[in-house]
Design a protein around this motif. Structure first.
Motif, PDB file in Angstrom:
ATOM      1  N   THR B  45       0.836  -1.205   0.000  1.00 43.01           N
ATOM      2  CA  THR B  45       0.000   0.000   0.000  1.00 43.01           C
ATOM      3  C   THR B  45       0.870   1.254   0.000  1.00 43.01           C
ATOM      4  O   THR B  45       0.565   2.244  -0.678  1.00 43.01           O
ATOM      5  CB  THR B  45      -0.948  -0.009   1.217  1.00 43.01           C
ATOM      6  OG1 THR B  45      -1.815  -1.136   1.097  1.00 43.01           O
ATOM      7  CG2 THR B  45      -1.779   1.263   1.292  1.00 43.01           C
ATOM      8  N   THR B  46       1.967   1.193   0.731  1.00 45.47           N
ATOM      9  CA  THR B  46       2.898   2.324   0.738  1.00 45.47           C
ATOM     10  C   THR B  46       3.402   2.600  -0.672  1.00 45.47           C
ATOM     11  O   THR B  46       3.536   3.754  -1.094  1.00 45.47           O
ATOM     12  CB  THR B  46       4.084   1.996   1.666  1.00 45.47           C
ATOM     13  OG1 THR B  46       3.577   1.623   2.950  1.00 45.47           O
ATOM     14  CG2 THR B  46       5.001   3.198   1.813  1.00 45.47           C
ATOM     15  N   GLN B 196      -3.349 -10.245  -1.832  1.00 44.72           N
ATOM     16  CA  GLN B 196      -2.945 -11.309  -0.908  1.00 44.72           C
ATOM     17  C   GLN B 196      -3.421 -12.640  -1.477  1.00 44.72           C
ATOM     18  O   GLN B 196      -2.933 -13.691  -1.099  1.00 44.72           O
ATOM     19  CB  GLN B 196      -3.624 -11.106   0.454  1.00 44.72           C
ATOM     20  CG  GLN B 196      -3.243  -9.839   1.178  1.00 44.72           C
ATOM     21  CD  GLN B 196      -2.078 -10.042   2.112  1.00 44.72           C
ATOM     22  OE1 GLN B 196      -1.511 -11.136   2.177  1.00 44.72           O
ATOM     23  NE2 GLN B 196      -1.701  -9.001   2.815  1.00 44.72           N
TER      24      GLN B 196
HETATM   25  N1  ATP Z   1       0.584   5.760   8.284  1.00 46.34           N
HETATM   26  C1  ATP Z   1       1.633   5.012   8.675  1.00 46.34           C
HETATM   27  N2  ATP Z   1       2.523   5.476   9.570  1.00 46.34           N
HETATM   28  C2  ATP Z   1       3.588   4.728   9.951  1.00 46.34           C
HETATM   29  N3  ATP Z   1       3.826   3.504   9.499  1.00 46.34           N
HETATM   30  C3  ATP Z   1       3.002   2.978   8.606  1.00 46.34           C
HETATM   31  C4  ATP Z   1       1.852   3.711   8.143  1.00 46.34           C
HETATM   32  N4  ATP Z   1       1.197   2.939   7.247  1.00 46.34           N
HETATM   33  C5  ATP Z   1       1.901   1.792   7.164  1.00 46.34           C
HETATM   34  N5  ATP Z   1       2.983   1.823   7.966  1.00 46.34           N
HETATM   35  C6  ATP Z   1       3.975   0.750   8.098  1.00 46.34           C
HETATM   36  O1  ATP Z   1       4.605   0.581   6.855  1.00 46.34           O
HETATM   37  C7  ATP Z   1       4.798  -0.803   6.590  1.00 46.34           C
HETATM   38  C8  ATP Z   1       4.165  -1.148   5.261  1.00 46.34           C
HETATM   39  O2  ATP Z   1       2.768  -0.973   5.362  1.00 46.34           O
HETATM   40  P1  ATP Z   1       1.800  -1.153   4.119  1.00 46.34           P
HETATM   41  O3  ATP Z   1       0.460  -0.686   4.541  1.00 46.34           O
HETATM   42  O4  ATP Z   1       2.410  -0.527   2.949  1.00 46.34           O
HETATM   43  O5  ATP Z   1       1.799  -2.737   3.957  1.00 46.34           O
HETATM   44  P2  ATP Z   1       0.959  -3.645   2.973  1.00 46.34           P
HETATM   45  O6  ATP Z   1       1.937  -4.470   2.236  1.00 46.34           O
HETATM   46  O7  ATP Z   1       0.017  -2.846   2.198  1.00 46.34           O
HETATM   47  O8  ATP Z   1       0.176  -4.583   4.009  1.00 46.34           O
HETATM   48  P3  ATP Z   1      -1.305  -5.184   3.922  1.00 46.34           P
HETATM   49  O9  ATP Z   1      -1.219  -6.404   3.067  1.00 46.34           O
HETATM   50  O10 ATP Z   1      -1.622  -5.537   5.323  1.00 46.34           O
HETATM   51  O11 ATP Z   1      -2.189  -4.155   3.365  1.00 46.34           O
HETATM   52  C9  ATP Z   1       4.220  -1.554   7.763  1.00 46.34           C
HETATM   53  O12 ATP Z   1       5.286  -1.894   8.616  1.00 46.34           O
HETATM   54  C10 ATP Z   1       3.329  -0.563   8.444  1.00 46.34           C
HETATM   55  O13 ATP Z   1       3.309  -0.784   9.814  1.00 46.34           O
END
Ligand code: ATP
Ligand code: MG
Lengths: 288, 239
Positions: B45-46, B196
């Motif tokens: 998501t990041t 996922q």
């Molecule tokens: N707003 C935020 N502030 C600080 N850390 C964050 C924030 N959003 C996400 N993170 C951290 O950044 C990392 C990546 O998060 P991200 O949401 O991109 O993961 P993801 O791959 O999309 O996971 P999911 O499959 O659960 O959606 C994680 O360690 C999360 O804790």
């Protein structure tokens, strides 16, 4: 006599509620969209009243004066948003402090230009005579103010609910980041709501002139009322501003008439209750 | 020669001091579907937020058909043709279905196929047409997902980003969403699909990128990856 008291107080309440709606509808939209209370909004209202006073002095008729006064304040609102708040985008605390600073500056300038003496505004000639109906005398001007506020409410409703612009503003209130993500030009929306909000506050100021008179401190008297309205009704909700304005109009008028010592208690206690138990307000979606 | 629709290079993204994406890079070829896989918290998501401009990368470059877009405002990036179906759908809850679509309408860019508009989205999702006057917040999860997809299409994307469109949906709806994605791909849209749901992704994707703790752990063609491959177990398996 008893009847006359209740009827007149009720009428005063709804007329004052109408003024509050002109003040707080824009305040609420700005709050909902930009997530900041524009603390200069009371000063916008007062400036409208003083503008109206001067325009009337210059011989302008009342309605053109109200319109012109509103537009003058509206332009000031645009300037505040474009040249100051935009520079601080993302820094909400800074923005709030800036609006507070601007309100003090406006108040000081008003003192300088219009002195510290209260200045009554004359209602339009044709509306000064009370309306006699069913044995009661109704203050005609206040009825007209109420009518104008209702027309403004309908206009705002149509703008917000029936136009693409209104839908974009509501989308921004719902989820600002996603609104930008679908390409909504939010900076233009900010300017629009500021123009709209400041203009309405300015018009409200002129219309309020014959009822409240122009005096230093009018800004500080009005701002808390707008805050209460928005906290009761919910930031960003037009319906909330509408309902909240009339509720506060009644609380304020009857509070002062029936329990002057408790007027502020009557006014602020519901606000505290809502803040604690219903932090989004009656109709809002934005957590304050 | 194939054109690159979207290219990420050396992306470093932070939340405050927390370094989440580490030199991330991958390329989406025009007209292809890239499946982006990774465990919870891997940074998928990041990555989407960085492409969309919600987050500004500290280093690195994002290019849309060769044009650098990193650091631009989200509304500008959307107007250039990157549209997002966000994780959690994020429909505008107080707007009606029709308003949700209308506010997201952007003119078609040159070179696209049939442009997307209200009628065409309703054609794709007849359910949305039935519910056009309903407030989005009152839709079912599946309907909200359709609306989120329709809303992204209204922007006439050149690149479509989809962040876990199958999350939290009943299996039957997942199949339906999968069919829609296949249809969009068949029309030649360039798509990044974050999921996922590995099976769904392997079925749809041309290329696969797996990220692990903000780094690319695998990048290759989808037919190099099977659901029982060691790479899948290593980077996506639940232990
Ligand atoms: N707003 C935020 N502030 C600080 N850390 C964050 C924030 N959003 C996400 N993170 C951290 O950044 C990392 C990546 O998060 P991200 O949401 O991109 O993961 P993801 O791959 O999309 O996971 P999911 O499959 O659960 O959606 C994680 O360690 C999360 O804790
Ligand atoms: Mg995610």
């Amino acid at each position: 006599m008893q009847w006359q008291f209740w009827i007149i107080q009720t009428l005063n309440s709804v007329a004052f509620g109408g003024l509050l709606f002109l003040l707080s509808s824009g305040f609420s939209l700005i709050f909902g969209l930009m997530r900041i209370p524009n603390l200069a909004h009371g000063a916008f209202f007062m400036l409208g009243t003083y503008f109206g006073y001067t325009l009337l002095q210059k011989g302008l008729h009342f309605w053109p004066a109200a319109l012109l006064g509103g537009i003058g304040v509206g332009l000031l609102g645009i300037a505040l948003e474009r040249f100051i708040l935009r520079k601080l985008s993302g820094n909400e605390q800074g923005q709030v402090l800036v609006t507070l600073g601007v309100s003090f500056i406006i108040a000081d300038i008003c003192l300088l230009v219009w002195t510290g003496d209260p200045m009554p505004l004359a209602a339009p000639q044709s509306l000064r005579r009370p309306l006699l109906f069913a044995g009661f005398a109704f203050p005609t001007y206040r009825l007209v103010v109420l009518g104008i506020a209702l027309v403004a409410a309908v206009g705002l409703y149509l703008l917000m609910e029936r136009t693409r612009l209104g839908a974009m503003i509501r989308a921004g209130v719902d989820d600002m980041e996603m609104a930008r993500g679908v390409g909504i030009p939010v900076s233009r929306l900010f300017t629009t709501v500021f123009l709209l909000g400041a203009t309405l506050a300015g018009i409200g100021g002129v219309l309020g002139g014959p009822i409240l008179t122009a005096y230093p401190g009018l800004d500080a008297d009005m701002l808390p009322l707008a805050l209460i309205v928005v906290i009761l009704g919910g930031a960003g909700s037009l319906l909330g501003a509408f309902v909240g304005s009339f509720v506060v109009g009644f609380l304020y008028n009857f509070g002062i008439a029936l329990a002057p010592d408790l007027a502020y208690f009557v006014l602020f206690f519901p606000m505290v209750l809502v803040l604690v138990f219903l932090p989004q307000g009656l109709f809002g979606r934005v957590q304050i | 020669m194939a054109t690159e629709a979207l290219r990420l290079e050396g992306i470093d993204t932070y939340y405050g001091d927390s370094h989440v994406l580490h030199g991330l890079g991958f390329t989406l070829q025009a007209g292809r579907l890239l499946g982006l896989l990774g465990r919870n918290g891997a940074g998928k998501t990041t990555c989407m937020s960085t492409i969309m401009g919600f987050l500004k990368p500290r280093n690195g470059q994002v290019a849309l058909f060769g044009e650098p877009v990193a650091g631009l405002m989200p509304e500008t990036i959307a107007r250039k043709g990157i549209c997002l179906v966000p994780q959690g759908r994020r429909v505008f809850r107080s707007l009606t279905v029709e308003e949700n679509l209308m506010v997201a309408g952007l003119p078609a860019k040159n070179g696209g196929g049939r442009p997307w508009n209200l009628d065409r989205v309703f054609e794709l999702f007849p359910r949305l047409k039935e519910r056009h006057a309903q407030v989005a917040g009152s839709l079912s999860g599946g309907e909200q997902q359709m609306l989120a997809i329709g809303r992204a299409l209204m922007g006439n994307p050149r690149v479509l980003l989809m962040d876990e469109p199958s999350e939290g949906l009943a299996p039957q709806i997942v199949t339906e969403v999968g069919r829609t994605i296949a249809q969009l791909k068949a029309e030649g849209l360039s798509i990044v699909l974050v999921e996922q749901n590995i099976k769904l992704t392997l079925n749809l994707a041309d290329d696969i990128v797996i990220i692990n703790t903000g780094r690319v752990a695998f990048s290759g063609r989808a037919d190099e990856v099977q659901i029982d491959s060691p790479i899948v177990a290593q980077h996506l398996g639940v232990f």
